[in-house]
Design a protein around this motif. Structure first.
Motif, PDB file in Angstrom:
ATOM      1  N   MET A 130       0.802  -1.217   0.000  1.00  0.00           N
ATOM      2  CA  MET A 130       0.000   0.000   0.000  1.00  0.00           C
ATOM      3  C   MET A 130       0.839   1.273   0.000  1.00  0.00           C
ATOM      4  O   MET A 130       0.306   2.380  -0.088  1.00  0.00           O
ATOM      5  N   GLY A 131       2.149   1.110   0.127  1.00  0.00           N
ATOM      6  CA  GLY A 131       3.025   2.268   0.014  1.00  0.00           C
ATOM      7  C   GLY A 131       2.981   3.234   1.165  1.00  0.00           C
ATOM      8  O   GLY A 131       3.352   4.413   1.011  1.00  0.00           O
ATOM      9  N   LEU A 132       2.551   2.777   2.352  1.00  0.00           N
ATOM     10  CA  LEU A 132       2.557   3.676   3.506  1.00  0.00           C
ATOM     11  C   LEU A 132       3.984   3.866   4.013  1.00  0.00           C
ATOM     12  O   LEU A 132       4.886   3.068   3.737  1.00  0.00           O
ATOM     13  N   HIS A 133       4.165   4.941   4.770  1.00  0.00           N
ATOM     14  CA  HIS A 133       5.498   5.291   5.257  1.00  0.00           C
ATOM     15  C   HIS A 133       5.662   5.096   6.753  1.00  0.00           C
ATOM     16  O   HIS A 133       6.762   4.774   7.225  1.00  0.00           O
ATOM     17  N   ARG A 134       4.582   5.262   7.514  1.00  0.00           N
ATOM     18  CA  ARG A 134       4.684   5.231   8.983  1.00  0.00           C
ATOM     19  C   ARG A 134       3.506   4.472   9.579  1.00  0.00           C
ATOM     20  O   ARG A 134       2.354   4.686   9.204  1.00  0.00           O
ATOM     21  N   ILE A 135       3.824   3.579  10.519  1.00  0.00           N
ATOM     22  CA  ILE A 135       2.810   2.849  11.280  1.00  0.00           C
ATOM     23  C   ILE A 135       2.950   3.237  12.746  1.00  0.00           C
ATOM     24  O   ILE A 135       4.057   3.252  13.286  1.00  0.00           O
ATOM     25  N   GLU A 136       1.831   3.535  13.378  1.00  0.00           N
ATOM     26  CA  GLU A 136       1.843   3.949  14.776  1.00  0.00           C
ATOM     27  C   GLU A 136       0.974   3.023  15.615  1.00  0.00           C
ATOM     28  O   GLU A 136      -0.056   2.532  15.144  1.00  0.00           O
ATOM     29  N   VAL A 137       1.406   2.780  16.850  1.00  0.00           N
ATOM     30  CA  VAL A 137       0.615   2.024  17.817  1.00  0.00           C
ATOM     31  C   VAL A 137       0.591   2.819  19.114  1.00  0.00           C
ATOM     32  O   VAL A 137       1.645   3.289  19.574  1.00  0.00           O
ATOM     33  N   THR A 138      -0.585   2.993  19.701  1.00  0.00           N
ATOM     34  CA  THR A 138      -0.699   3.661  20.990  1.00  0.00           C
ATOM     35  C   THR A 138      -1.126   2.639  22.037  1.00  0.00           C
ATOM     36  O   THR A 138      -2.011   1.820  21.789  1.00  0.00           O
ATOM     37  N   VAL A 139      -0.483   2.702  23.207  1.00  0.00           N
ATOM     38  CA  VAL A 139      -0.679   1.682  24.241  1.00  0.00           C
ATOM     39  C   VAL A 139      -0.820   2.351  25.603  1.00  0.00           C
ATOM     40  O   VAL A 139      -0.012   3.221  25.952  1.00  0.00           O
ATOM     41  N   ARG A 140      -1.811   1.939  26.368  1.00  0.00           N
ATOM     42  CA  ARG A 140      -1.889   2.412  27.750  1.00  0.00           C
ATOM     43  C   ARG A 140      -0.677   1.904  28.524  1.00  0.00           C
ATOM     44  O   ARG A 140      -0.272   0.749  28.362  1.00  0.00           O
ATOM     45  N   PRO A 141      -0.057   2.729  29.372  1.00  0.00           N
ATOM     46  CA  PRO A 141       1.133   2.298  30.109  1.00  0.00           C
ATOM     47  C   PRO A 141       0.908   1.043  30.946  1.00  0.00           C
ATOM     48  O   PRO A 141       1.854   0.292  31.204  1.00  0.00           O
ATOM     49  N   GLU A 142      -0.346   0.793  31.343  1.00  0.00           N
ATOM     50  CA  GLU A 142      -0.657  -0.371  32.177  1.00  0.00           C
ATOM     51  C   GLU A 142      -0.784  -1.664  31.365  1.00  0.00           C
ATOM     52  O   GLU A 142      -0.839  -2.752  31.948  1.00  0.00           O
ATOM     53  N   ASN A 143      -0.838  -1.551  30.060  1.00  0.00           N
ATOM     54  CA  ASN A 143      -1.091  -2.717  29.205  1.00  0.00           C
ATOM     55  C   ASN A 143       0.225  -3.431  28.881  1.00  0.00           C
ATOM     56  O   ASN A 143       0.798  -3.273  27.809  1.00  0.00           O
ATOM     57  N   THR A 144       0.683  -4.229  29.823  1.00  0.00           N
ATOM     58  CA  THR A 144       1.993  -4.872  29.673  1.00  0.00           C
ATOM     59  C   THR A 144       2.034  -5.831  28.491  1.00  0.00           C
ATOM     60  O   THR A 144       3.071  -5.976  27.838  1.00  0.00           O
ATOM     61  N   ALA A 145       0.923  -6.514  28.192  1.00  0.00           N
ATOM     62  CA  ALA A 145       0.901  -7.453  27.077  1.00  0.00           C
ATOM     63  C   ALA A 145       1.118  -6.725  25.755  1.00  0.00           C
ATOM     64  O   ALA A 145       1.883  -7.183  24.887  1.00  0.00           O
ATOM     65  N   SER A 146       0.463  -5.586  25.577  1.00  0.00           N
ATOM     66  CA  SER A 146       0.614  -4.831  24.334  1.00  0.00           C
ATOM     67  C   SER A 146       1.990  -4.175  24.249  1.00  0.00           C
ATOM     68  O   SER A 146       2.557  -4.037  23.151  1.00  0.00           O
ATOM     69  N   LEU A 147       2.553  -3.788  25.382  1.00  0.00           N
ATOM     70  CA  LEU A 147       3.912  -3.247  25.384  1.00  0.00           C
ATOM     71  C   LEU A 147       4.910  -4.301  24.908  1.00  0.00           C
ATOM     72  O   LEU A 147       5.888  -3.987  24.224  1.00  0.00           O
ATOM     73  N   ARG A 148       4.641  -5.558  25.260  1.00  0.00           N
ATOM     74  CA  ARG A 148       5.517  -6.639  24.805  1.00  0.00           C
ATOM     75  C   ARG A 148       5.398  -6.828  23.289  1.00  0.00           C
ATOM     76  O   ARG A 148       6.385  -7.129  22.611  1.00  0.00           O
TER      77      ARG A 148
END
Length: 208
Positions: A130-148
């Motif tokens: 798709m030719g995108l340049h940047r992917i972003e993910v936002t995570v709550r600081p308490e969400n240890t599983a998503s931080l991993r």
């Protein structure tokens, strides 16, 4: 840029595909079974109640957005069974060429490495096809599983956004992580993030 819909992405027994009409019963059972597990991380609308969109309305909205190339909403399935969802959106074109990735998985499958693999598949598609340049993910600081998850995918930490997203009934802080196309070495098969993930965490290796 090539946008294809409907879209199916595969890695072994893992398949990402659109939500189908015949998924309704299985999908509703999955959401109900995971309601308490997902509540602390699900985005909410401060002007409406927290009820999930009815299945038909959700699928109709997904299809409409996906056909236009504004969102990429896919189910996570393993061996043909629903296990969660992953979505890229809104997808911004032009000078930005960026999007935000969101995901959730059945609590019974948490720690099995499904979300990192699913995210890697989607990121590779967004960059290579798709030719995108940047992917972003936002995570709550308490969400240890998503931080991993973002750690396994080598997303860069970019700081904290105060009261960034309305989640679980209130405005919550979120950590921001990102990856750009220049940071990924993509092979002839279109895989870069997935190839790196599989080198560091072979599919048979526990990823908890």
């Amino acid at each position: 840029m090539v946008h294809v819909w409907p879209l199916t992405l595969r890695d072994g027994e893992l398949t990402l595909r659109p939500l189908r009409l015949r998924d309704r019963s299985e999908f509703e059972r999955l959401r109900e079974r995971n309601r308490d597990w997902l509540r602390p991380w699900d985005a909410t609308d401060p002007e409406r109640d927290a009820r999930q969109l009815p299945f038909t309305a959700l699928r109709r909205w997904n299809e409409q957005q996906a056909r236009h190339g504004w969102y990429l909403p896919l189910t996570i399935t393993v061996g043909g069974r629903l296990a969660g969802q992953i979505t890229a959106g809104p997808i911004q074109y032009g000078a930005l060429r960026s999007t935000v990735l969101g995901y959730w998985v059945d609590h019974e499958r948490a720690g099995a490495g499904l979300v990192p693999r699913a995210a890697a598949l989607v990121i590779d598609h967004l960059f290579a096809e798709m030719g995108l340049h940047r992917i972003e993910v936002t995570v709550r600081p308490e969400n240890t599983a998503s931080l991993r998850v973002v750690e396994k995918l080598h997303l860069r930490p970019e700081g904290l956004r105060r009261s960034a997203i309305h989640v679980d009934g209130g405005w919550r802080d979120h950590l921001v992580f990102a990856l750009t196309a220049e940071e990924v070495v993509t092979g002839a098969d279109g895989h870069g993030v997935l190839a790196r993930l599989n080198r560091e965490f072979p599919p048979d290796t526990p990823m908890g």
